[in-house]
Motif scaffolding. Structure first.
Motif, PDB file in Angstrom:
ATOM      1  N   ALA A   1       0.397 -37.297  -4.227  1.00  0.00           N
ATOM      2  CA  ALA A   1      -1.091 -36.949  -4.823  1.00  0.00           C
ATOM      3  C   ALA A   1      -2.051 -37.588  -3.429  1.00  0.00           C
ATOM      4  CB  ALA A   1      -1.402 -37.786  -5.829  1.00  0.00           C
TER       5      ALA A   1
ATOM      6  N   SER B  43      -9.243 -28.078  -6.502  1.00  0.00           N
ATOM      7  CA  SER B  43      -8.390 -28.961  -7.660  1.00  0.00           C
ATOM      8  C   SER B  43      -6.955 -29.019  -7.049  1.00  0.00           C
ATOM      9  CB  SER B  43      -8.301 -27.873  -8.724  1.00  0.00           C
ATOM     10  OG  SER B  43      -7.611 -28.429  -9.835  1.00  0.00           O
ATOM     11  N   GLY B  44      -6.482 -30.067  -7.375  1.00  0.00           N
ATOM     12  CA  GLY B  44      -5.221 -30.520  -6.646  1.00  0.00           C
ATOM     13  C   GLY B  44      -5.073 -31.139  -5.151  1.00  0.00           C
TER      14      GLY B  44
END
Length: 367
Positions: A29, A49-50
């Motif tokens: 991440a 997002s992500g």
């Protein structure tokens, strides 16, 4: 007290990585994030997002334990305090109490009154009842909800709930406020009022604010500095002014998107960024008169950032770039950022509507 941005970093992450395990696979991440947030500034981290934004902000206060790297907040290395266990020790809890956190979905306890929600972190810290009550009422006044102390979350609008969330985040008198998509569940008008509140608190209390968002308008409205995240990495960062003056800046392009293609062969298309005094000068008409050339304005985006007018314009000049070296030089001499658009590059990000100050696409000829 009025907030002034200093060069002293109050939040520093170095080589920050976070790897999650999912079904026997490693998912990265955060991939070596270096971040420097200066004391007294509002710093926005933007990304899709992500991109790793939420993991980053949760690692800053160690709600998530980083896999490697360090987090230093206000001179304290939080990663050194974390230890090996999952539970936070006393020193880490004390350090965390100086970091306020505002959540996207408010995270208020429905069974507690507004005042009791704000008192909760002080209760956990062992503050006396009389002092808790005094502090909660003071904070409610600060966020404009002095008359709602006895109400319950179910009786409040979304904007009011977020104001309670902000008041609760300030209960421990933090030096740093973290905002995790605090406005993404709110309508545009409420979003503006919450952003203005965050900016006011930044200035009045000397708070350093780190916020994450996927909305460019948030960066434009309140941020002194910004960073763009992609796939767990920061690919660009700097003050908003620096980014706008950086040739080829992806963040600048997305903050002020302009579109438009050359009308034919042997035409030069350039993006011109205006800020400071240049934003109010009739530079394009001066260029047209000085060199007796027709200039087509293909697109323009204008907005106010930090109280200053800033904009970008895409223009088309007749002839190839070699024929336009002198006109382009004239624009640069006026203090403008000029980027030549390479037609082989992918199409630009489409213009976004931003209300009254939004991107205005026009097509006209200046003679």
């Amino acid at each position: 007290m009025h907030s002034t941005v200093t060069e002293t970093p109050v939040i520093t992450t170095t080589g920050l990585t976070k790897v999650y395990q999912s079904r026997g696979r490693d998912i990265t991440a955060l991939d070596g994030v270096d971040l420097h947030v200066r004391e007294g500034e509002v710093f926005g981290v933007i990304g899709r997002s992500g991109a790793g934004k939420s993991s980053l902000i949760r690692c800053v206060n160690l709600l998530e334990r980083p896999t490697s790297g360090s987090v230093v907040v206000d001179g304290t290395d939080l990663t050194a305090l974390a230890g090996r266990g999952n539970r936070a020790g006393r020193e880490l809890r004390r350090a965390r109490s100086r970091i306020g956190m505002v959540f996207q979905h408010f995270n208020l306890l429905s069974s507690r009154s507004v005042q009791d929600n704000i008192e909760l972190p002080l209760e956990i810290l062992g503050v006396s009842g009389a002092e808790r009550s005094r502090r909660a009422l003071e904070l409610l006044d600060l966020v404009g909800l002095a008359d709602r102390a006895k109400a319950y979350p179910g009786q409040l609008s979304g904007g009011q709930k977020q104001r309670v969330g902000i008041a609760r985040a300030l209960a421990g008198n933090p030096k740093v406020l973290l905002s995790d998509e605090a406005t993404s569940a709110l309508d545009p008008e409420t979003t503006r009022s919450i952003l203005q509140l965050l900016r006011d608190l930044n200035r009045q209390l000397g708070l350093t604010v780190l916020l994450i968002t996927h909305e460019m308008d948030v960066v434009k409205t309140v941020c002194d500095s910004a960073a763009l995240m992609k796939q767990g990495r920061i690919v660009e960062s700097g003050t908003v002014g620096e980014l706008l003056a950086t040739p080829g800046s992806e963040l600048a392009r997305e903050l002020f998107p302009v579109t438009g293609d050359a009308s034919g062969p042997e035409r030069t298309v350039v993006d011109v960024t205006f800020h400071g005094d240049a934003a109010t000068q009739p530079v394009i008409s001066q260029l047209s008169r000085t060199y007796n050339i027709d200039i087509s304005i293909l697109g323009a985006a204008m907005d106010t950032v930090g109280g200053k007018q800033i904009g970008r314009m895409r223009i088309e000049l007749p002839g190839r770039y070699e024929d336009n070296v002198v006109p382009v030089g004239f624009l640069r001499e006026q203090g403008l950022q000029v980027d030549v658009v390479d037609e082989d590059l992918p199409a630009e990000v489409p213009a976004q509507s931003n209300g009254a100050h939004g991107a205005a696409l026009v097509k006209e000829t200046v003679k």
